[in-house]
Scaffold this motif. Structure first.
Motif, PDB file in Angstrom:
ATOM      1  N   TRP A 187       0.937  -1.194   0.062  1.00 47.34           N
ATOM      2  CA  TRP A 187       0.012   0.125  -0.115  1.00 47.34           C
ATOM      3  C   TRP A 187       0.971   1.371  -0.005  1.00 47.34           C
ATOM      4  O   TRP A 187       0.573   2.435  -0.609  1.00 47.34           O
ATOM      5  N   ALA A 188       2.269   1.176   0.510  1.00 45.01           N
ATOM      6  CA  ALA A 188       2.746   2.623   0.503  1.00 45.01           C
ATOM      7  C   ALA A 188       3.254   3.040  -0.939  1.00 45.01           C
ATOM      8  O   ALA A 188       3.265   4.168  -1.198  1.00 45.01           O
ATOM      9  N   ASP A 189       3.117   2.110  -1.900  1.00 47.68           N
ATOM     10  CA  ASP A 189       3.370   2.371  -3.357  1.00 47.68           C
ATOM     11  C   ASP A 189       2.132   2.730  -4.021  1.00 47.68           C
ATOM     12  O   ASP A 189       2.225   2.716  -5.301  1.00 47.68           O
ATOM     13  N   GLN A 190       0.958   2.644  -3.363  1.00 49.48           N
ATOM     14  CA  GLN A 190      -0.421   2.699  -4.213  1.00 49.48           C
ATOM     15  C   GLN A 190      -0.398   3.881  -4.949  1.00 49.48           C
ATOM     16  O   GLN A 190      -1.106   3.695  -6.368  1.00 49.48           O
ATOM     17  N   LYS A 191      -0.222   5.053  -4.913  1.00 51.85           N
ATOM     18  CA  LYS A 191      -0.128   6.354  -5.520  1.00 51.85           C
ATOM     19  C   LYS A 191       0.613   5.960  -6.970  1.00 51.85           C
ATOM     20  O   LYS A 191      -0.283   6.110  -8.143  1.00 51.85           O
ATOM     21  N   GLU A 227      11.195  -2.964  -0.234  1.00 54.82           N
ATOM     22  CA  GLU A 227      11.537  -3.509   0.859  1.00 54.82           C
ATOM     23  C   GLU A 227      10.153  -3.947   1.814  1.00 54.82           C
ATOM     24  O   GLU A 227       9.907  -4.858   2.274  1.00 54.82           O
ATOM     25  N   ARG A 228       9.126  -2.978   1.745  1.00 50.88           N
ATOM     26  CA  ARG A 228       7.850  -3.082   2.429  1.00 50.88           C
ATOM     27  C   ARG A 228       6.936  -4.167   1.755  1.00 50.88           C
ATOM     28  O   ARG A 228       6.469  -5.019   2.516  1.00 50.88           O
ATOM     29  N   MET A 265       9.943  -0.716  -7.455  1.00 50.33           N
ATOM     30  CA  MET A 265       9.378   0.618  -6.963  1.00 50.33           C
ATOM     31  C   MET A 265      10.218   1.436  -5.964  1.00 50.33           C
ATOM     32  O   MET A 265       9.775   2.334  -5.793  1.00 50.33           O
ATOM     33  N   GLN A 266      11.294   0.946  -5.451  1.00 46.50           N
ATOM     34  CA  GLN A 266      12.070   1.445  -4.539  1.00 46.50           C
ATOM     35  C   GLN A 266      13.542   1.547  -5.147  1.00 46.50           C
ATOM     36  O   GLN A 266      14.034   0.765  -5.427  1.00 46.50           O
ATOM     37  N   ARG A 267      13.875   2.995  -5.262  1.00 46.97           N
ATOM     38  CA  ARG A 267      15.320   3.136  -5.851  1.00 46.97           C
ATOM     39  C   ARG A 267      16.229   2.349  -5.086  1.00 46.97           C
ATOM     40  O   ARG A 267      16.545   2.406  -3.814  1.00 46.97           O
ATOM     41  N   ALA A 268      17.216   1.713  -5.878  1.00 47.59           N
ATOM     42  CA  ALA A 268      18.307   1.074  -5.488  1.00 47.59           C
ATOM     43  C   ALA A 268      18.137  -0.101  -4.590  1.00 47.59           C
ATOM     44  O   ALA A 268      18.909  -0.754  -3.994  1.00 47.59           O
ATOM     45  N   TYR A 269      16.791  -0.725  -4.304  1.00 49.55           N
ATOM     46  CA  TYR A 269      16.500  -1.942  -3.699  1.00 49.55           C
ATOM     47  C   TYR A 269      17.030  -2.933  -4.439  1.00 49.55           C
ATOM     48  O   TYR A 269      16.389  -3.121  -5.668  1.00 49.55           O
ATOM     49  N   LYS A 270      17.570  -4.188  -3.727  1.00 46.10           N
ATOM     50  CA  LYS A 270      17.604  -5.209  -4.562  1.00 46.10           C
ATOM     51  C   LYS A 270      17.168  -6.500  -3.682  1.00 46.10           C
ATOM     52  O   LYS A 270      17.375  -6.714  -2.406  1.00 46.10           O
ATOM     53  N   PRO A 271      16.167  -6.903  -4.239  1.00 45.78           N
ATOM     54  CA  PRO A 271      15.578  -8.106  -3.526  1.00 45.78           C
ATOM     55  C   PRO A 271      16.441  -9.102  -3.278  1.00 45.78           C
ATOM     56  O   PRO A 271      17.272  -9.468  -3.992  1.00 45.78           O
ATOM     57  N   ASP A 272      15.997  -9.848  -2.220  1.00 49.46           N
ATOM     58  CA  ASP A 272      16.742 -10.908  -1.439  1.00 49.46           C
ATOM     59  C   ASP A 272      15.717 -11.938  -1.043  1.00 49.46           C
ATOM     60  O   ASP A 272      14.719 -11.562  -1.115  1.00 49.46           O
ATOM     61  N   GLY A 273      16.182 -13.070  -0.403  1.00 53.68           N
ATOM     62  CA  GLY A 273      15.481 -14.075   0.245  1.00 53.68           C
ATOM     63  C   GLY A 273      14.430 -14.322  -0.834  1.00 53.68           C
ATOM     64  O   GLY A 273      14.464 -14.740  -1.854  1.00 53.68           O
TER      65      GLY A 273
END
Length: 171
Positions: free
Chosen positions: A30-34, A81-82, A108-116
Motif C-alpha cells: 500500500w505504500a506504493d499505491q499512488k 522492502e515493504r 518501486m524503491q530506488r536502489a532496492y535489491k530483492p533478496d530472500g
C-alpha cells in the motif's frame, strides 16, 4: 469472463468476445499505491484488463486474492522492502509462482535489491524500474512490450465459408 457472447452460424459453436488468458494482476504494498494507480490507469488506457485490490476486494480477503492470482495471465510484482516484509504480498507472489504464472517484476524503491524469497521469485527475470530513476513513460513503454497480449482484451473475429455462397462474420 468479461465481454459479450453472440451465438451465430458456426457448426454449432459460438463466437465470443474474450480476453487473452485473463487479466493482469498488480501485487503491491500500500505504500506504493499512488504510483501503482498511475501504472494501472496507463495500462487500462492501452487496452489491458487490470485487477487491483482497490477495485475488487470483497468478501474473504484470502479467497479474493487467490482467485485474482488464479485468473491472471500475468502478475505484476511491485518490489520494495515493504513488499518483502508484507505477509499478504508474499502470499500473492508465492501463489503466483507456485501456479507458474508469468511474473513481471516492477522495481518501486530506488536502489532496492530483492533478496530472500522475493529475490528467488525475481530470479533472473527482466524487471522494470518505476522507482523514479527513469522517465515513467519510457518504463511504461518497455512494460507494455513485455506484457504483449497477456491481460489484454481482444475481440475474436473469424470469417467462415459455410458453403452456401454466404459469408458469416463472427464478432
Amino acid at each position: 469472463m468479461e465481454g459479450s457472447s453472440k451465438s451465430t452460424l458456426r457448426g454449432g459453436r459460438e463466437g465470443r468476445s474474450r480476453s487473452y488468458g485473463g487479466h493482469a494482476m498488480i501485487s503491491y504494498q500500500w505504500a506504493d499505491q499512488k504510483l501503482v494507480l498511475k501504472i494501472k490507469e496507463s495500462l487500462r488506457q492501452k487496452g489491458y484488463r487490470i485487477w487491483m485490490d482497490v477495485d475488487h476486494m470483497e468478501g474473504s480477503t484470502l479467497q479474493t486474492m487467490a482467485e485474482a492470482v488464479q485468473n491472471a495471465s500475468v502478475v505484476l510484482v511491485c518490489m520494495s522492502e515493504r513488499y518483502k516484509l508484507s505477509q499478504n504480498c508474499r502470499s500473492e507472489a508465492e501463489y503466483a509462482f507456485s501456479l507458474e504464472k508469468k511474473i513481471v517484476p516492477l522495481l518501486m524503491q530506488r536502489a532496492y535489491k530483492p533478496d530472500g524469497w522475493l529475490g528467488m521469485i525475481k530470479g533472473t527475470k527482466l524487471f522494470f524500474d518505476f522507482s523514479g530513476k527513469y522517465p515513467f513513460d519510457q518504463k511504461l513503454t518497455d512494460l507494455v512490450k513485455e506484457l504483449g497480449e497477456h491481460g489484454k482484451t481482444q475481440q475474436l473475429t473469424d470469417e467462415i465459408d459455410v458453403g452456401y455462397d454466404v459469408m458469416v462474420t463472427i464478432v
